[in-house]
Write a protein that holds these residues in place. Structure first.
Motif, PDB file in Angstrom:
ATOM      1  N   THR A 268       0.835  -1.207   0.000  1.00 27.04           N
ATOM      2  CA  THR A 268       0.000   0.000   0.000  1.00 27.04           C
ATOM      3  C   THR A 268       0.863   1.247   0.000  1.00 27.04           C
ATOM      4  O   THR A 268       0.609   2.207  -0.738  1.00 27.04           O
ATOM      5  N   GLU A 271       2.533   1.609  -3.522  1.00 27.48           N
ATOM      6  CA  GLU A 271       1.626   1.933  -4.628  1.00 27.48           C
ATOM      7  C   GLU A 271       0.974   3.307  -4.472  1.00 27.48           C
ATOM      8  O   GLU A 271       0.720   3.996  -5.465  1.00 27.48           O
ATOM      9  N   HIS A 272       0.664   3.707  -3.239  1.00 22.25           N
ATOM     10  CA  HIS A 272      -0.118   4.919  -3.034  1.00 22.25           C
ATOM     11  C   HIS A 272       0.648   6.038  -2.319  1.00 22.25           C
ATOM     12  O   HIS A 272       0.227   7.194  -2.359  1.00 22.25           O
ATOM     13  N   SER A 276      -1.864   9.290   1.621  1.00 21.55           N
ATOM     14  CA  SER A 276      -2.937   8.741   0.783  1.00 21.55           C
ATOM     15  C   SER A 276      -4.089   8.260   1.646  1.00 21.55           C
ATOM     16  O   SER A 276      -3.913   7.968   2.835  1.00 21.55           O
ATOM     17  N   GLU A 278      -5.586   5.449   1.251  1.00 16.25           N
ATOM     18  CA  GLU A 278      -5.386   4.028   1.535  1.00 16.25           C
ATOM     19  C   GLU A 278      -4.537   3.820   2.789  1.00 16.25           C
ATOM     20  O   GLU A 278      -4.792   2.915   3.586  1.00 16.25           O
ATOM     21  N   LYS A 312       0.615  16.167  -5.063  1.00 19.98           N
ATOM     22  CA  LYS A 312       0.363  16.275  -3.627  1.00 19.98           C
ATOM     23  C   LYS A 312       1.142  17.489  -3.108  1.00 19.98           C
ATOM     24  O   LYS A 312       2.219  17.347  -2.517  1.00 19.98           O
TER      25      LYS A 312
END
Length: 362
Positions: A268, A271-272, A276, A278, A312
């Motif tokens: 997680t 990937e994010h 994030s 997630e 971001k």
């Protein structure tokens, strides 16, 4: 009558924790400090300032050190044409009929003055000014300022009170209520609560309110913080009885800590990214698992001043809130410097906690 705070002494300028302690103790007792003035002990303009202030229709709290307590009293006596006498081992103006250890009250013309002395690592003396129960504060959620004013103005007129509506963050308003001559604050709050039952909280201190609500139901809170660095935890622990409802907080700045302490998946994070939705979802789940609390809040973001990207930017904050039955998360795009972004993040997190269980909190 406006309240003016006068701090006389070098330590009140440079010793920030002591100064904050003084202001905090006064604000616990009073409605509002309208202005604060600082003087060093050696400032020769103090007499002229007191000569002007004590002739005005104001309430004053003068705080000085024990060493300069009688000197300040001598200046006040010169202004008011009085003399100092010894009462309870204190040299104070003879016209002071109300006094406690380290504190006395003086009425002169249309002014009322409470003079106190305090030094570092000491308990604050008794505040002798009398503040009538003529004000209150309530909090309103999920309404914009214009709508709130439109809805509450007619009720305020009905019960002869004055309201000031201030936006704390989006979706969280603070409403200051002042009673006029024949005002009834309690009836105003009752009518406002009937109109907005699931949006209004009648409490001046939201943190103390949450602590009281959760402790009555034996419910617990736990936090997982990243960019706020423990600030959310401090918002609660600076209030009495926080230990009744707070299981603990994990400050996980690095990805390694997020994985090891909270069980956030490495996949997680890869990937994010740490910032994030997630990740805050897994952070809140992880802190619930290690604490077995009833509610959890997780925060991860970029408070700045650097570290942002095109996708971001600085001010990107994710907040997750979890109960036993539900999880909600929000992406925030905040502006300000690092500290202001951190404080806004915490306030949004507290708002989300209140709204995830309206039956509990409203």
């Amino acid at each position: 009558m406006k309240l003016h705070l006068l701090l006389i002494g070098n330590k009140f300028i440079y010793n920030l924790p002591l100064r904050e302690y003084i202001i905090r103790k006064i604000e616990q007792k009073t409605d509002f400090i309208h202005s604060i003035t600082f003087f060093k002990e050696s400032d020769n303009s103090l007499f002229l300032y007191l000569d002007k202030e004590l002739h005005l229709a104001k309430r004053h709290i003068i705080v000085t050190t024990k060493q300069h307590f009688s000197t300040v009293g001598k200046l006040i006596c010169t202004v008011t044409g009085d003399n100092q006498i010894l009462k309870e081992d204190m040299l104070i103006p003879s016209n002071s009929s109300v006094f406690e250890d380290g504190s006395y009250l003086l009425e002169y013309e249309d002014s009322i003055t409470n003079v106190l002395h305090i030094d570092e690592m000491q308990k604050f003396p008794e505040i002798l000014l009398n503040f009538e129960d003529s004000k209150a504060t309530i909090h309103l959620f999920e309404e914009d300022r214009e709508s709130a004013i439109a809805m509450l103005t007619s009720i305020a007129q009905m019960y002869d009170v004055k309201i000031d509506v201030v936006t704390l963050i989006d979706g969280w308003l603070i409403i200051d209520i002042r009673s006029k001559k024949y005002g009834n604050i309690s009836k105003f709050i009752g009518s406002a609560k009937q109109l907005l039952p699931n949006k209004l909280i009648a409490a001046s201190n939201i943190m103390s309110y949450i602590i009281e609500k959760l402790s009555l139901k034996n419910k617990k809170l736990a936090f997982a913080e990243s960019c706020t660095g423990g600030l959310l935890t401090y918002y609660f622990t600076k209030n009495n009885d926080a230990s009744k409802i707070l299981d603990g907080s994990l400050i996980t700045y690095s990805n390694t800590m997020k994985e090891n302490w909270l069980g956030v998946s490495g996949k997680t994070l890869q990937e994010h990214g740490a910032v994030s939705g997630e990740v805050v979802l897994e952070m809140s789940e992880g802190v619930i698992n290690v604490s077995n609390a009833d509610y959890a809040i997780s925060i991860s973001g970029i408070a700045g001043d650097g570290g942002g990207t095109q996708y971001k930017p600085v001010g990107t904050i994710y907040v997750g809130v979890r109960s036993k039955n539900e999880h909600k998360e929000s992406r925030l795009n905040l502006s300000g410097d690092r500290n202001y972004i951190q404080h806004q993040s915490v306030l949004f997190a507290i708002k989300m906690l209140l709204l995830i269980d309206k039956e509990m909190f409203f």
